[in-house]
Scaffold this motif. Structure first.
Motif, short mmCIF file in Angstrom:
data_model
loop_
_atom_site.label_atom_id
_atom_site.label_comp_id
_atom_site.label_asym_id
_atom_site.label_seq_id
_atom_site.Cartn_x
_atom_site.Cartn_y
_atom_site.Cartn_z
N MET A 1 0.78 -1.34 0.02
CA MET A 1 0.01 -0.06 -0.04
C MET A 1 0.94 1.10 -0.10
SD MET A 1 -1.32 -0.21 3.92
CE MET A 1 -2.12 1.26 3.99
N PRO A 2 0.56 2.09 -0.85
CA PRO A 2 1.45 3.41 -0.91
C PRO A 2 1.40 4.23 0.27
CG PRO A 2 -0.66 3.67 -2.11
CD PRO A 2 -0.55 2.23 -1.69
N VAL A 3 2.21 5.04 0.83
CA VAL A 3 1.82 6.25 1.80
C VAL A 3 1.07 7.10 1.61
CG1 VAL A 3 3.26 7.90 2.88
CG2 VAL A 3 4.49 5.83 2.42
N ASP A 4 0.07 7.19 2.44
CA ASP A 4 -0.95 8.02 2.40
C ASP A 4 -0.55 9.47 2.84
OD1 ASP A 4 -3.16 9.64 2.27
OD2 ASP A 4 -4.58 8.26 3.60
N GLU A 5 -0.45 10.47 1.90
CA GLU A 5 -0.03 11.66 2.28
C GLU A 5 -0.83 12.61 3.02
OE1 GLU A 5 2.50 15.30 0.24
OE2 GLU A 5 1.42 13.72 -0.95
N LYS A 70 5.48 11.83 -1.79
CA LYS A 70 5.01 11.49 -3.28
C LYS A 70 6.22 10.59 -3.88
CE LYS A 70 2.29 15.59 -4.17
NZ LYS A 70 2.09 16.89 -4.84
N ALA A 71 7.44 10.85 -3.59
CA ALA A 71 8.27 10.12 -4.20
C ALA A 71 8.54 8.49 -3.73
CB ALA A 71 9.89 10.80 -3.83
N ALA A 73 5.76 7.18 -2.47
CA ALA A 73 4.67 6.40 -3.15
C ALA A 73 4.98 6.25 -4.48
CB ALA A 73 3.36 7.56 -3.05
N GLU A 74 5.60 6.91 -5.07
CA GLU A 74 5.98 6.62 -6.65
C GLU A 74 6.89 5.54 -6.75
OE1 GLU A 74 8.65 8.59 -10.22
OE2 GLU A 74 7.63 9.82 -8.87
N LEU A 75 7.87 5.18 -6.01
CA LEU A 75 8.64 4.32 -6.02
C LEU A 75 8.18 2.81 -5.44
CD1 LEU A 75 12.20 5.39 -4.33
CD2 LEU A 75 11.80 4.74 -6.69
N TRP A 76 6.81 3.04 -4.40
CA TRP A 76 6.40 1.91 -3.78
C TRP A 76 5.61 1.15 -5.14
CZ3 TRP A 76 6.77 -2.09 -1.31
CH2 TRP A 76 5.97 -2.77 -0.86
N SER A 77 4.82 2.05 -5.67
CA SER A 77 4.08 1.56 -6.87
C SER A 77 4.82 0.71 -7.81
CB SER A 77 3.44 2.80 -7.50
OG SER A 77 2.71 2.31 -8.58
#
Length: 350
Positions: A1-5, A70-71, A73-77
Motif C-alpha cells: 500500500m502506498p504512503v497516504d500523504e 510523493k517520491a 509512493a511513486e517508488l512503492w508503486s
C-alpha cells in the motif's frame, strides 16, 4: 500500500515518509545481479531525494525507503509491480522528522547462502593511512599505551583533525581488535585492554568549538552504553566531543534496561545516545535495543528526547539495515554532536 500523504502529521516542514517491507525473490539473484539492481536504484533514489537500505538474505528482500511522501509512493508503486519478487508484506509505514539512512541513496547488504561472495567492504581507508592503522592495532594488542598516545599526539601535531583521527584510526582500530578476537588472534582480555588503550588515547583529541548558537543552547545529553554492554570506547569518546561543543553531559553504564530508563526519567535530557560495542558486531542485540528504545520513549514522553544509537552494528551494512526505532543511527563518532543539535532544534520547533 502506498504512503497516504493525507496522514502526514502536523509539525515542522520537511517530515518524510518511511516504508519498510519484506518480500521473496522469484529467482535467486547472483551477487552481480544484486549489485546491478542496487546501482540502478541508487541513481533513481538520488534523483528523487530518497534514501534507504536493501537487505537480501536466504532468498528474501528487506527494504526501507525514506523520503518525500510523493517520491516514496511513486517508488512503492513501481516496486509492487516488479516481477523479481512476490509475497510482499509491508512491515512499517509512518512519517518521521529525521532519516535513519541520511547518507545513503541505497545501503546494500547481501548474504548468499548458496554462492561465494566477498564480505561487505568496510569504510575505505586511504592507502597512506593503512600502515598507520596496522601499527596502531599492533600497539593496542601489545597494550603499549605510551606508544599509542605518542602516535595519536603526533598526528594531532601534524594537523590531523579530530574527525580524521576518529574515523581513520581509532574507530577502524576498534573494529580490527574485534576481528582479531573473532579470529582467535587475541584473548578477550587483550581485546578489553586494547580498547581501553584506544579510549585513553582518544581523550587527547582536541575538538574545535562549533557555532556559538549551539554552544549557548546548553543542550543536555545522556551518553549511555546499551544495557549490559561491556565495551564503552565510543560512549567515552563522545563525551569529549559533546563537552567541547557546549553540551551538558551525563554518562551511564547501566546493567539493565530498568537502570537506564530510571536515569532518563530522573534527568529528562534533550538527547540520549545508546552505544553498542565499537569492536563487535552485536547482531543479537537488535531486539533488546529496540525494546530499550521503546521503553525509553515511554518514560520521556512528556519531554521530547532525541534518541541516537551507535556502535559497530551501525557502522556496517548489516547493522544499519535494521530499524530499532531511533531518531539517529550514527555510522561514526565524528560530527555526532552537531547532528544531534540539529535534531534537538527540530523537536523544539515541533
Amino acid at each position: 500500500m502506498p504512503v497516504d500523504e493525507t496522514q502526514r502529521p502536523k509539525g515542522p516542514t520537511g517530515w518524510i515518509a518511511s516504508l519498510t517491507y519484506k518480500s521473496v525473490a522469484t529467482a535467486a539473484p547472483r551477487a552481480s545481479d544484486l549489485d546491478l539492481l542496487a546501482g540502478k536504484a541508487r541513481a533513481r533514489n538520488r534523483s528523487l531525494d530518497v534514501t534507504g537500505m536493501l537487505l537480501f538474505e536466504k532468498g528474501c528482500f528487506l527494504q526501507t525507503l525514506e523520503g518525500p511522501p510523493k517520491a516514496v509512493a511513486e517508488l512503492w508503486s513501481s516496486i509492487e509491480r516488479d516481477g523479481r519478487h512476490n509475497h510482499i508484506e509491508v512491515l512499517s509505514e509512518h512519517m518521521t522528522a529525521a532519516r535513519v539512512f541520511s547518507d545513503w541513496n541505497l545501503l546494500l547488504d547481501g548474504r548468499f547462502a548458496d554462492m561465494p561472495r566477498e564480505a561487505a567492504a568496510p569504510p575505505a581507508i586511504p592507502p597512506a593511512v593503512a600502515g598507520h592503522l596496522a601499527r596502531l592495532v599492533e600497539l593496542a594488542l601489545n597494550a603499549d599505551d605510551l606508544a599509542i598516545n605518542t602516535m595519536i599526539a603526533g598526528f594531532a601535531e601534524q594537523g590531523w583533525t579530530s574527525e580524521a583521527i576518529l574515523s581513520l584510526l581509532i574507530e577502524p582500530a576498534g573494529r580490527a581488535l574485534g576481528d582479531a578476537w573473532l579470529d582467535d588472534r587475541c584473548s578477550e582480555l587483550d581485546l578489553t585492554i586494547g580498547l581501553s588503550m584506544l579510549q585513553l588515547a582518544g581523550h587527547a583529541i582536541r575538538y574545535s568549538p562549533s557555532a556559538q548558537s549551539i554552544r549557548n543552547s546548553r543542550y543536555s545529553i545522556l551518553l549511555a552504553t546499551a544495557p549490559g554492554e561491556k565495551h564503552m570506547l565510543g560512549t567515552a569518546l563522545l563525551a569529549d566531543q559533546f563537552l567541547a561543543q557546549g553540551w551538558q553531559v551525563d554518562m551511564a553504564f547501566p546493567e539493565s534496561e530498568e537502570a537506564l530508563t530510571n536515569q532518563l526519567n530522573a534527568q529528562h535530557p534533550d538527547a540520549v545516545d545508546i552505544g553498542l560495542s565499537d569492536a563487535m558486531p552485536r547482531q543479537h542485540a537488535i531486539d533488546q535495543l529496540r525494546s530499550t528504545i521503546e521503553h525509553s520513549r515511554l518514560v520521556v514522553s512528556e519531554h521530547p528526547t532525541v534518541v541516537s544509537v551507535g556502535g559497530r552494528l551501525f557502522a556496517e551494512a548489516t547493522a544499519t539495515a535494521r530499524t530499532v526505532g531511533a531518531d539517529h543511527a550514527r555510522k561514526g563518532l565524528a560530527g555526532t554532536s552537531v547532528r544531534l543539535a540539529e535534531l534537538v532544534r527540530q523537536t523544539r520547533k515541533a
